[in-house]
Design a protein around this motif. Structure first.
Motif, mmCIF file in Angstrom:
data_model
loop_
_atom_site.group_PDB
_atom_site.id
_atom_site.type_symbol
_atom_site.label_atom_id
_atom_site.label_comp_id
_atom_site.label_asym_id
_atom_site.label_seq_id
_atom_site.Cartn_x
_atom_site.Cartn_y
_atom_site.Cartn_z
ATOM 1 N N ASP A 40 0.827 -1.206 0.000
ATOM 2 C CA ASP A 40 0.000 0.000 0.000
ATOM 3 C C ASP A 40 0.860 1.255 0.000
ATOM 4 O O ASP A 40 0.542 2.240 -0.680
ATOM 5 C CB ASP A 40 -0.932 -0.004 1.213
ATOM 6 N N SER A 78 2.455 1.558 -3.536
ATOM 7 C CA SER A 78 1.438 1.758 -4.569
ATOM 8 C C SER A 78 0.887 3.174 -4.556
ATOM 9 O O SER A 78 0.608 3.763 -5.609
ATOM 10 C CB SER A 78 0.281 0.771 -4.378
ATOM 11 N N HIS A 79 0.713 3.731 -3.354
ATOM 12 C CA HIS A 79 0.019 5.014 -3.234
ATOM 13 C C HIS A 79 0.927 6.166 -2.848
ATOM 14 O O HIS A 79 0.530 7.326 -2.924
ATOM 15 C CB HIS A 79 -1.109 4.895 -2.203
#
Length: 376
Positions: A51, A54-55
């Motif tokens: 996460d 990815s972000h």
């Protein structure tokens, strides 16, 4: 007004944060949680790093440097996650130095979950991660699978501190504790300083309720409804009972005389997954000395905002906990089946997250390569 998080610490529960990212490091967010909210440790897992990468936008420059070197996604993941863990460990170093035997102030990094059923590969990966991060206040996370047990013992024997993860069953918890003691005995025989070796046993909590509640709801009887939300806390409380038994016998006392550290129970997966439950359910119900509770930030802030009602000492609840698990079993929900399913699913979920982490990293490497070509 006193802080509920301080009260938790004063009760012997170490407050750890169950998340990490580059943004949290460079923004000062982690340092702020340490200074104002009694956080003395950090845990990570493949889902957390998937996460974050990815972000997050903070990895761009590093990805560009890795891309121009032509590294693989696997090497990039190891480089970036080790860097984040190293920097977090440096931020937590004062807590490490201030804690008893350096058991707090630690950051955990996990072996590739695809190695969960390969003992030899897990040992090699643990050694590599310890070398790569190169900080004394880290834990290498090894899953508590059957193949993980001898890997835990051998990693401890080599003087590497371990966070044993994905523990769901009481029987497996006792096997994990035995592996830790075996590792300490081997380390002592090899002349290692046992005071420098540490470990936690991560007992997963909320997922137990998720699965048992699903099965209780399928039954739909008044008896079943009355047992909703009782399995997870009962299971964890009995793990603490086992902890007290294991770390009080003669085998342990022999190691204690050589300055060994107890393997503390760590309550993991403490964010509630059912909105019907209080956000602090898996914190308030598991207050016991010599434990760790690693919380998502939302749970941490809920504890601070809502406080923790004074509850029974965990050590006075063992009979009630046993009765709850027995009542669930009598309804046709087999304990051994549930915990094995949760272990299998836990490994599979982390493997899926690891694959997602590799995919996200590969995409960022491609972006980094494109960025460099555009500049040229």
């Amino acid at each position: 007004m006193t802080s509920a998080l301080k009260d938790l610490s004063d009760a012997g529960v170490s407050v750890w944060l169950d998340t990490l990212s580059r943004e949290r490091i460079i923004s000062g967010s982690l340092a702020e949680l340490i200074s104002s909210r009694h956080v003395v440790g950090v845990t990570t897992n493949p889902t957390i790093f998937r996460d974050a990468i990815s972000h997050g936008t903070e990895y761009g420059a590093r990805m560009s440097d890795l891309a121009v070197r032509g590294v693989s996604a696997e090497e990039a993941v190891r480089t970036i996650t080790a860097s984040d863990v190293r920097d977090a460990a440096d931020i937590l170093r004062p807590a490490f130095l201030a804690s008893y035997a350096g058991q707090d102030g630690r950051v955990s990094i996990e072996v590739d979950p695809h190695m969960a059923h390969d003992t030899t590969a897990t040992i090699a990966e643990a050694r590599h991660l310890a070398w790569l991060v190169d900080r004394p206040n880290t834990y290498i996370k090894i899953p508590a699978t059957k193949a993980g047990l001898p890997a835990i013992a051998e990693t401890i024997a080599q003087g590497i501190s371990v966070n044993v993860t994905l523990i769901f069953s009481l029987a497996r918890y006792r096997q994990v504790a035995d592996a830790y003691l075996t590792g300490l005995e081997k380390a002592h025989a090899a002349g290692r300083d046992l005071s420098q070796i540490s470990s936690v046993a991560s007992f997963f909590v909320s997922r137990m309720d998720t699965e048992v509640d699903r099965r209780l709801d399928a039954l739909g009887t008044p008896e079943a409804r009355a047992l909703r939300g009782r399995a997870a806390v009962a299971n964890a409380r009995l793990a603490y009972e086992a902890f007290e038994e294991v770390f009080s016998g003669e085998r342990w006392n022999r190691l204690l005389r050589s300055r060994a550290n107890k393997q503390r129970p760590l309550w993991a997966s403490t964010g509630v997954k059912d909105s019907a439950y209080e956000a602090t359910k898996y914190v308030a119900g598991l207050i016991a000395p010599g434990t760790v509770n690693t919380m998502p930030e939302a749970t941490l802030l809920a504890v601070e905002a809502q406080g923790l009602a004074a509850g029974s000492d965990v050590r006075s609840t063992y009979d009630e906990a046993r009765a709850d698990l027995e009542a669930i079993e009598r309804l046709g929900i087999p304990y051994t089946e549930v915990v094995q399913q949760l272990e299998d699913e836990g490994v599979a979920k982390f493997q899926e997250s690891w694959d997602g982490l590799l995919t996200a990293t590969a995409a960022q490497l491609r972006t980094g390569t494109h960025r460099l070509h555009t500049r040229q």
